[in-house]
Write a protein that holds these residues in place. Structure first.
Motif, PDB file in Angstrom:
ATOM      1  N   ASP A  38       0.840  -1.202   0.000  1.00 20.94           N
ATOM      2  CA  ASP A  38       0.000   0.000   0.000  1.00 20.94           C
ATOM      3  C   ASP A  38       0.876   1.253   0.000  1.00 20.94           C
ATOM      4  OD1 ASP A  38      -2.353  -1.533   0.126  1.00 20.94           O
ATOM      5  OD2 ASP A  38      -2.340  -1.538   2.321  1.00 20.94           O
ATOM      6  N   ARG A  39       1.931   1.213   0.804  1.00 11.43           N
ATOM      7  CA  ARG A  39       2.846   2.365   0.884  1.00 11.43           C
ATOM      8  C   ARG A  39       3.495   2.626  -0.472  1.00 11.43           C
ATOM      9  NH1 ARG A  39       5.583   5.921   0.192  1.00 11.43           N
ATOM     10  NH2 ARG A  39       6.971   7.092   1.592  1.00 11.43           N
ATOM     11  N   GLU A  40       3.899   1.577  -1.149  1.00  9.06           N
ATOM     12  CA  GLU A  40       4.506   1.736  -2.472  1.00  9.06           C
ATOM     13  C   GLU A  40       3.511   2.322  -3.470  1.00  9.06           C
ATOM     14  OE1 GLU A  40       6.090  -1.989  -3.694  1.00  9.06           O
ATOM     15  OE2 GLU A  40       7.559  -2.104  -2.054  1.00  9.06           O
ATOM     16  N   GLU A  41       2.266   1.860  -3.393  1.00  7.53           N
ATOM     17  CA  GLU A  41       1.248   2.364  -4.315  1.00  7.53           C
ATOM     18  C   GLU A  41       0.920   3.827  -4.025  1.00  7.53           C
ATOM     19  OE1 GLU A  41      -1.441   2.705  -7.380  1.00  7.53           O
ATOM     20  OE2 GLU A  41       0.158   1.250  -7.004  1.00  7.53           O
ATOM     21  N   LEU A  42       0.902   4.209  -2.745  1.00  3.73           N
ATOM     22  CA  LEU A  42       0.675   5.614  -2.394  1.00  3.73           C
ATOM     23  C   LEU A  42       1.781   6.499  -2.966  1.00  3.73           C
ATOM     24  CD1 LEU A  42      -0.476   5.127   1.307  1.00  3.73           C
ATOM     25  CD2 LEU A  42      -1.866   6.144  -0.514  1.00  3.73           C
ATOM     26  N   GLN A  43       3.023   6.018  -2.868  1.00  3.15           N
ATOM     27  CA  GLN A  43       4.149   6.760  -3.442  1.00  3.15           C
ATOM     28  C   GLN A  43       4.000   6.879  -4.955  1.00  3.15           C
ATOM     29  OE1 GLN A  43       6.771   8.274  -1.820  1.00  3.15           O
ATOM     30  NE2 GLN A  43       7.277   9.095  -3.857  1.00  3.15           N
ATOM     31  N   HIS A  44       3.578   5.786  -5.563  1.00 11.56           N
ATOM     32  CA  HIS A  44       3.394   5.769  -7.015  1.00 11.56           C
ATOM     33  C   HIS A  44       2.322   6.780  -7.431  1.00 11.56           C
ATOM     34  CE1 HIS A  44       3.731   4.337 -11.026  1.00 11.56           C
ATOM     35  NE2 HIS A  44       2.621   3.627 -11.045  1.00 11.56           N
ATOM     36  N   LEU A  45       1.251   6.867  -6.649  1.00 10.42           N
ATOM     37  CA  LEU A  45       0.178   7.818  -6.960  1.00 10.42           C
ATOM     38  C   LEU A  45       0.653   9.262  -6.820  1.00 10.42           C
ATOM     39  CD1 LEU A  45      -2.799   5.974  -5.226  1.00 10.42           C
ATOM     40  CD2 LEU A  45      -2.604   6.477  -7.676  1.00 10.42           C
ATOM     41  N   VAL A  46       1.482   9.525  -5.806  1.00 10.19           N
ATOM     42  CA  VAL A  46       2.045  10.869  -5.647  1.00 10.19           C
ATOM     43  C   VAL A  46       2.910  11.232  -6.854  1.00 10.19           C
ATOM     44  CG1 VAL A  46       3.754  12.188  -4.333  1.00 10.19           C
ATOM     45  CG2 VAL A  46       1.911  11.011  -3.140  1.00 10.19           C
ATOM     46  N   GLU A  47       3.698  10.273  -7.313  1.00 12.83           N
ATOM     47  CA  GLU A  47       4.539  10.511  -8.492  1.00 12.83           C
ATOM     48  C   GLU A  47       3.680  10.738  -9.737  1.00 12.83           C
ATOM     49  OE1 GLU A  47       7.020   7.078  -8.527  1.00 12.83           O
ATOM     50  OE2 GLU A  47       8.203   7.727  -6.783  1.00 12.83           O
ATOM     51  N   LYS A  48       2.583  10.000  -9.846  1.00  9.79           N
ATOM     52  CA  LYS A  48       1.664  10.210 -10.970  1.00  9.79           C
ATOM     53  C   LYS A  48       1.073  11.615 -10.921  1.00  9.79           C
ATOM     54  CE  LYS A  48       0.058   5.479 -11.897  1.00  9.79           C
ATOM     55  NZ  LYS A  48      -1.131   4.577 -11.869  1.00  9.79           N
ATOM     56  N   MET A  49       0.722  12.075  -9.711  1.00 12.41           N
ATOM     57  CA  MET A  49       0.149  13.419  -9.584  1.00 12.41           C
ATOM     58  C   MET A  49       1.175  14.496  -9.924  1.00 12.41           C
ATOM     59  SD  MET A  49      -2.592  13.213  -6.418  1.00 12.41           S
ATOM     60  CE  MET A  49      -1.795  11.963  -5.400  1.00 12.41           C
ATOM     61  N   ASP A  50       2.442  14.258  -9.586  1.00 14.32           N
ATOM     62  CA  ASP A  50       3.492  15.196 -10.004  1.00 14.32           C
ATOM     63  C   ASP A  50       3.537  15.280 -11.533  1.00 14.32           C
ATOM     64  OD1 ASP A  50       4.533  16.255  -7.663  1.00 14.32           O
ATOM     65  OD2 ASP A  50       5.947  14.607  -7.357  1.00 14.32           O
ATOM     66  N   GLN A  51       3.409  14.128 -12.179  1.00 15.39           N
ATOM     67  CA  GLN A  51       3.408  14.098 -13.639  1.00 15.39           C
ATOM     68  C   GLN A  51       2.170  14.792 -14.200  1.00 15.39           C
ATOM     69  OE1 GLN A  51       5.955  12.785 -15.599  1.00 15.39           O
ATOM     70  NE2 GLN A  51       4.843  13.806 -17.248  1.00 15.39           N
ATOM     71  N   ASP A  52       1.027  14.579 -13.548  1.00 12.38           N
ATOM     72  CA  ASP A  52      -0.211  15.244 -13.982  1.00 12.38           C
ATOM     73  C   ASP A  52      -0.068  16.762 -13.906  1.00 12.38           C
ATOM     74  OD1 ASP A  52      -1.300  12.692 -14.215  1.00 12.38           O
ATOM     75  OD2 ASP A  52      -2.227  12.757 -12.222  1.00 12.38           O
ATOM     76  N   ILE A  53       0.607  17.234 -12.858  1.00 10.74           N
ATOM     77  CA  ILE A  53       0.818  18.678 -12.690  1.00 10.74           C
ATOM     78  C   ILE A  53       1.701  19.205 -13.817  1.00 10.74           C
ATOM     79  CG2 ILE A  53       1.890  20.438 -11.225  1.00 10.74           C
ATOM     80  CD1 ILE A  53       1.054  18.618  -8.810  1.00 10.74           C
ATOM     81  N   ARG A  54       2.772  18.477 -14.117  1.00  5.64           N
ATOM     82  CA  ARG A  54       3.667  18.911 -15.197  1.00  5.64           C
ATOM     83  C   ARG A  54       2.937  18.948 -16.535  1.00  5.64           C
ATOM     84  NH1 ARG A  54       7.441  15.821 -12.137  1.00  5.64           N
ATOM     85  NH2 ARG A  54       7.009  13.937 -13.346  1.00  5.64           N
ATOM     86  N   ASN A  55       2.013  17.995 -16.720  1.00  5.88           N
ATOM     87  CA  ASN A  55       1.259  17.923 -17.977  1.00  5.88           C
ATOM     88  C   ASN A  55      -0.009  18.777 -17.948  1.00  5.88           C
ATOM     89  OD1 ASN A  55       3.146  16.084 -18.920  1.00  5.88           O
ATOM     90  ND2 ASN A  55       1.937  14.292 -18.318  1.00  5.88           N
ATOM     91  N   ASN A  56      -0.256  19.402 -16.796  1.00 10.02           N
ATOM     92  CA  ASN A  56      -1.478  20.197 -16.611  1.00 10.02           C
ATOM     93  C   ASN A  56      -2.722  19.374 -16.942  1.00 10.02           C
ATOM     94  OD1 ASN A  56      -2.793  22.569 -15.814  1.00 10.02           O
ATOM     95  ND2 ASN A  56      -2.965  23.297 -17.922  1.00 10.02           N
ATOM     96  N   ASN A  57      -2.715  18.115 -16.494  1.00 12.19           N
ATOM     97  CA  ASN A  57      -3.825  17.195 -16.767  1.00 12.19           C
ATOM     98  C   ASN A  57      -4.707  17.105 -15.525  1.00 12.19           C
ATOM     99  OD1 ASN A  57      -5.535  14.982 -17.307  1.00 12.19           O
ATOM    100  ND2 ASN A  57      -3.996  14.074 -18.667  1.00 12.19           N
ATOM    101  N   LEU A  58      -5.712  17.966 -15.474  1.00 17.26           N
ATOM    102  CA  LEU A  58      -6.575  18.050 -14.300  1.00 17.26           C
ATOM    103  C   LEU A  58      -7.370  16.771 -14.082  1.00 17.26           C
ATOM    104  CD1 LEU A  58      -7.905  19.633 -11.980  1.00 17.26           C
ATOM    105  CD2 LEU A  58      -9.537  20.514 -13.666  1.00 17.26           C
ATOM    106  N   ASP A  59      -7.915  16.198 -15.153  1.00 11.14           N
ATOM    107  CA  ASP A  59      -8.761  15.014 -15.008  1.00 11.14           C
ATOM    108  C   ASP A  59      -7.992  13.851 -14.384  1.00 11.14           C
ATOM    109  OD1 ASP A  59     -11.017  16.237 -16.010  1.00 11.14           O
ATOM    110  OD2 ASP A  59     -10.648  15.606 -18.070  1.00 11.14           O
ATOM    111  N   LEU A  60      -6.765  13.621 -14.863  1.00 11.27           N
ATOM    112  CA  LEU A  60      -5.965  12.534 -14.298  1.00 11.27           C
ATOM    113  C   LEU A  60      -5.569  12.843 -12.859  1.00 11.27           C
ATOM    114  CD1 LEU A  60      -3.540  11.155 -17.045  1.00 11.27           C
ATOM    115  CD2 LEU A  60      -5.341   9.934 -15.801  1.00 11.27           C
ATOM    116  N   PHE A  61      -5.268  14.100 -12.582  1.00 14.87           N
ATOM    117  CA  PHE A  61      -4.917  14.477 -11.212  1.00 14.87           C
ATOM    118  C   PHE A  61      -6.071  14.171 -10.267  1.00 14.87           C
ATOM    119  CE2 PHE A  61      -4.745  17.221  -7.538  1.00 14.87           C
ATOM    120  CZ  PHE A  61      -3.415  17.153  -7.147  1.00 14.87           C
TER     121      PHE A  61
END
Length: 214
Positions: A106-129
């Protein structure tokens, strides 16, 4: 069965769209919501519109009047304060109870989701965020076995617009930094700190949202 799943997803999307328009006062208090007009605007049939209005009536955002259709009741600053206060309290309790039962996976997946959200921010992808944000909060509560509290949490989460980040400047960046602080509390095995961080996280969003309608 597949048709039922598709309809439910469409209804939820329509409900969220109308709810957000009410929160942002695109639809103002007292305004009539004509099903045919909404269906044409959203590109859907009347059925998901009708079900969405029933859902919003249960939430107290619209009133369905006999022979007149639906009318916006609207939402006040006090309504938002109440909604976010209750959600912050309930979710705070839930994550505090959940923390000691989360696995390393679960901890690894939470980290993965945070990294995905960082990527969403860089891509300005609100829906994915928004999607990854909801997955993060849901997973953080996974270890809590209090079914009634989790049910109430779900009701409160569904009772506010998912796209709050689009309404508040720089909200995605601030939100994900707060997610990272939650992971630090998780690593420190500090459930009280985790609860406080989650409560602050939700209350901050509520305070910013109330400023939009003042």
């Amino acid at each position: 069965m597949k048709q039922s799943i598709d309809f439910t997803t469409l209804q939820e999307k329509v409900t969220a769209t109308i709810r957000e328009a009410i929160f942002t006062q695109t639809f103002k208090p007292g305004e009539r919501l004509i099903q045919d007009e909404l269906a044409a605007k959203l590109g859907v049939s009347r059925m998901p519109i009708r079900e969405a209005l029933r859902c919003l009536e249960r939430e107290g955002l619209v009133e369905v009047l006999p022979h007149k259709g639906a009318q916006v009741i609207g939402i006040s600053k006090e309504d938002i304060e109440e909604l976010y206060y209750l959600r912050s309290f309930l979710e705070g309790v839930t994550v505090q109870k959940s923390m000691n039962f989360l696995t390393s996976g679960d901890r690894e997946e939470l980290q993965h989701l945070v990294e995905k959200m960082d990527q969403d921010i860089r891509n300005n992808n609100l829906d994915l965020f928004v999607t990854h944000n909801q997955e993060f909060h849901t997973l953080l509560q996974k270890g809590c076995n209090w079914k009634k509290v989790k049910m109430l949490n779900k009701q409160f989460i569904e009772g506010y617009p998912a796209h709050v980040p689009s309404l508040i400047p720089h909200s995605m960046q601030v939100s994900n930094e707060e997610h990272k602080a939650m992971l630090e509390a998780l690593d420190q095995k500090d459930p009280v700190k985790l609860r406080q961080l989650v409560e602050h996280h939700i209350m901050r969003a509520g305070e910013k949202l109330t400023q939009l309608i003042e």
